[in-house]
Design an enzyme around this catalytic site. Structure first.
Site, short mmCIF file in Angstrom:
data_model
loop_
_atom_site.label_atom_id
_atom_site.label_comp_id
_atom_site.label_asym_id
_atom_site.label_seq_id
_atom_site.Cartn_x
_atom_site.Cartn_y
_atom_site.Cartn_z
N ASP A 1 98.09 71.50 -4.81
CA ASP A 1 99.17 70.02 -4.98
C ASP A 1 99.62 69.76 -3.67
OD1 ASP A 1 100.12 67.71 -6.02
OD2 ASP A 1 100.98 68.60 -7.70
N TRP A 2 100.04 68.29 -3.40
CA TRP A 2 100.68 68.03 -2.10
C TRP A 2 101.73 68.90 -1.66
CZ3 TRP A 2 99.82 62.88 -0.16
CH2 TRP A 2 100.61 62.39 0.99
#
Ligand code: NOJ
Length: 775
Positions: free
Chosen positions: A302-303
């Site tokens: 994820d980011w």
């Protein structure tokens, strides 16, 4: 530059190593080689490309950057400059947030014109409930319980995305989510693992179709692996404390189903589970998903989640974080800049192995082959398609169809709804009544700010010309200075808690009208990422507006627009009718009008429980019984002193303009063997005077287990359509695999014993039959 790559790989596998070495002069590109008579299977092609790659190029394939910068213009910051340089060197595998054919083409060109191997980029974007034609938020759409419908809406989203140059969406989110405080509850399919599995698979099929290489499909992403929906106290990104059995029985089933359905990618999660950040969770990613489940797709972080392992206190620095993540099976680094900086050194220090690195790179290359990007990196870049296939009348018509089927009728005393189109007067009131933006919801892709059909517009388009409409906003929900258009995604909202000056006009309108339609609920950006709330009531001055209107006109239709289960305790006491309309997307107002005036008979059922009070959260129907489930006239039972423990509106609940009667459940036998099956049947009759749809739901309880089992578990559902007076028999096949669970032996097994079975219109249905499973 035009090229055909299928060519090159097939050629290379047949070449002798020395010849390959010769080919690898700096001018060599994967596009310049000769065609082979036969297209080799993808694995061979992947190996071929891999054999050509230098270390920096391999690591580069594992790097994903966000490119919300304009790729066609001058670079604007150092960060962008860095990205540009990396692109030129072929040290980037994927970009997210670059949108439009022009920007994607320009960015791809950088790779094609400058890099040595010209390995195309994959372009990704959060296409969560539509690209430009916006469908209901996923939670809302899930209320349709209509898998074909959801598959089709994902298919349209994919077609619009692919027509705009994209090849990969970060959807569907299949995190089972049971806490209304969590803002991202809007993005999933609610509280039940079975429903999440079915809906997740439908959406994956919709995005990916049968053939990823088609220019109409895109890669899907099952996210967030795993546990993200169980953050403590409903707080986003928060720690998750669940046992291994809860993990397997509740959280993992939708992911297993997604992997089996062939989802191209997974995304891991921000949270830690019992102390291990999901991004660095080897047991989950490498051992279970890629090992036991033998899934061969691409795992993207994820980011920034690789880097965030430092803040978690699990990695001492970025190098350590990169080491943990790659070892754990996290293939692609989204915006942590950890892989690009440290994988080389980690390899040298033997903290990671070349096999691990190659495995990750293979997964990226495989996807690029599957998408057909090596055949033509500009395959998805077609300006004509972008012009003609996005936001079309046909797509909008389908969005209206999905939206009306997502509406849930929660209350309808004295058949208040549907309204006649010939009412003399109607007051349309509320902060959301003429809001053209909130219905688009959060995560609305490229949905244009303020582009939804508002409720007021929908109603005006529906009523006869003799109906007088009085519109009053009453109160603003947010303070205007923070109505920031598309920037709202990143900014906190400020609610209007002081300006009640519009209430008298709203009251006057309500007084004059036969019926009031009152649109209240949540702004689009009250839910979504980072939008957790401790209060799930009506923000700002909406309660004041409700009470003031109610004082002068009791004929109120409440139209709720929201992204989470709300506290409806007061509303449900006073309003004779309530429609749960979520954030329904581009065609919101038209779809609501379809239901309000009876052109469509509502058929939605809640995919989440609505509580009496926020203090009940997390609230879900498939809870365990506890040792003290019932009140015995004294205090020592499992409940609350100041509120019921049940839901105000339970999972699976939703009314219709007609009524359905369920006959007695019949079982074709009472005993089944471990590999047998039982058929449970019920007759359902439409006992009202209009045609309608009903979601017939099957629930099961395993009465005694090696572990405590939930009081009820959804195990099947079917949406049926019945004309007035008609009836049909609905059959469910209960096979052993439906009765399995992750037992005390840490295995998926069916345990012999007694099972109760219910079939009804919601999760509180009571008539029940039992059967036993024997060895
Ligand atoms: C963070 C979110 O958690 C994830 O779901 C999303 O896909 C990425 N950001 C990319 O926007």
């Amino acid at each position: 530059m035009k090229f055909t790559t299928s060519i090159f790989y097939t050629t290379v596998v047949t070449l002798k190593l020395s010849f390959i070495a010769l080919l690898l002069s700096s001018s060599t590109s994967v596009q310049n080689l000769k065609p082979s008579p036969k297209i080799a299977p993808i694995e061979q092609k992947v190996d071929s490309v891999l054999s050509l790659m230098r270390l920096n190029e391999k690591i580069g394939q594992l790097v994903q950057y966000s490119g919300s910068w304009d790729a066609t213009g001058p670079t604007s910051s150092q960060g962008d400059q860095h990205k540009l340089e990396k692109l030129k060197r072929g040290e980037v595998g994927s970009m997210l947030n670059v949108t439009s054919v022009a920007s994607i083409r320009e960015t791809q060109k950088i790779i094609m014109e400058h890099s040595r191997l010209k390995i195309p980029l994959i372009f990704a974007y959060d296409v969560i409930h539509g690209y430009k034609t916006i469908f209901p938020i996923p939670l809302g759409e899930s209320a349709s319980w209509d898998l074909d419908l959801m598959q089709k809406s994902a298919e349209i989203a994919a077609r619009e995305s692919a027509a705009s140059g994209l090849q990969w969406t970060f959807a569907p989110m299949i995190d089972v989510s049971r806490d209304a405080r969590w803002g991202r509850v809007m993005e999933g399919a609610g509280e039940d693992p079975f429903l999440n599995s079915k809906i997740g698979v439908a959406r994956i099929k919709g995005f990916q179709g049968d053939d990823l290489s088609s220019k109409f499909t895109i890669a899907a992403c099952a996210k967030h692996f795993a546990g993200y929906g169980f953050g403590e106290a409903g707080r986003d990104y928060n720690t998750v404390n669940i046992g291994i059995h809860e993990l397997h029985n509740t959280i993992l089933p939708p992911f297993k189903a997604a992997a089996e359905a062939g989802v191209a990618t997974f995304m891991n999660a921000f949270n830690d589970i019992d102390g291990i950040p999901a991004t660095g969770h080897k047991a989950l990613q490498r051992d279970l998903l890629k090992g036991e489940w033998q899934w061969e797709g691409l795992m993207v972080s994820d980011w920034g989640s690789i880097g965030e392992m430092i803040a978690h206190g699990y990695a001492k620095d970025k190098r350590h974080a990169a080491e943990i993540a790659l070892n754990a099976g996290s293939d692609m680094d989204m915006e942590s800049y950890a892989y690009e900086a440290h994988l080389g050194a980690l390899l040298e220090e033997q903290k990671i192995t070349m096999n691990q690195l190659d495995d990750a790179v293979r997964r990226v290359l495989r996807l690029k082959f599957e998408l057909g990007l090596f055949d033509d990196p500009y395959k998805y870049c077609d300006e004509e398609r972008e012009k003609n296939e996005v936001y079309t009348p046909i797509n909008l018509a389908f969005a209206r169809e999905v939206a009306k089927k997502s509406i849930v009728l929660l209350k309808n005393d004295k058949k208040m709804l549907p309204l006649s189109k010939d009412l003399k007067s109607l007051a349309v009131i509320g902060p959301l009544a003429n809001d053209k933006d909130s219905p688009l919801g959060n995560w609305r892709g490229k949905g244009t700010y303020n582009s939804a059909v508002s409720l007021l517009e929908g109603i005006k388009g529906m009523v006869g010309k003799n109906t007088k409409i009085y519109y009053e906003k009453g109160v603003a929900l947010t303070v205007p200075s923070v109505e920031l258009g598309t920037n709202q995604f990143l900014h906190p909202l400020k609610f209007n808690t002081t300006d009640a000056s519009g209430i008298p006009a709203a009251v006057a309108a309500a007084k004059k009208a036969e019926v009031v339609v009152l649109a209240i609920g949540e702004n689009a950006y009250q839910t979504g990422e980072g939008r957790s709330q401790v209060d799930i009531g009506f923000a700002g001055l909406q309660n004041e507006l409700l009470e003031a209107v109610y004082k002068v006109n009791k004929n109120i239709v409440i139209v709720l627009m929201n992204g989470r289960p709300m506290d409806l305790s007061r509303v449900s006491q006073i309003a004779p009718s309530i429609l749960e309309c979520w954030h329904l997307g581009s065609e919101s107002g038209n779809a609501i009008a379809d239901v309000v005036f009876g052109d469509y008979n509502p058929s939605g059922k809640l995919p989440v429980s609505f509580p009496h009070h926020v203090g009940q959260e997390p609230l879900y129907y498939n809870q365990k019984n506890t040792g003290r489930p019932n009140s015995l006239n004294h205090v020592t039972f499992s409940g609350y002193r100041d509120a019921p423990k049940s839901a105000l509106y339970p999972f699976g609940f939703g009314l219709s303009y007609t009524t359905f009667e369920y006959g007695e459940i019949t079982l074709n036998k009472n005993v089944m063997t471990l590999n047998g099956e039982i058929i449970a049947s019920v007759e359902v009759k439409n006992t009202g005077d209009v045609a309608g749809e009903e979601v017939v739901q099957l629930y099961v309880r395993d009465m005694v287990g090696s572990l405590v089992r939930p009081v009820k578990e959804l195990k099947g559902f079917e949406k049926i359509h019945l004309k007035a007076g008609a009836s049909t028999t609905v059959n469910f096949i209960i096979s052993a695999d439906l009765l399995q669970f992750y037992t005390a032996n840490n295995k998926w097994e069916v345990e012999p014993g007694t099972f109760n079975v219910w079939i009804g219109g919601d999760s509180t249905t009571e008539p029940m039959k039992s059967f036993s499973v024997v060895e």
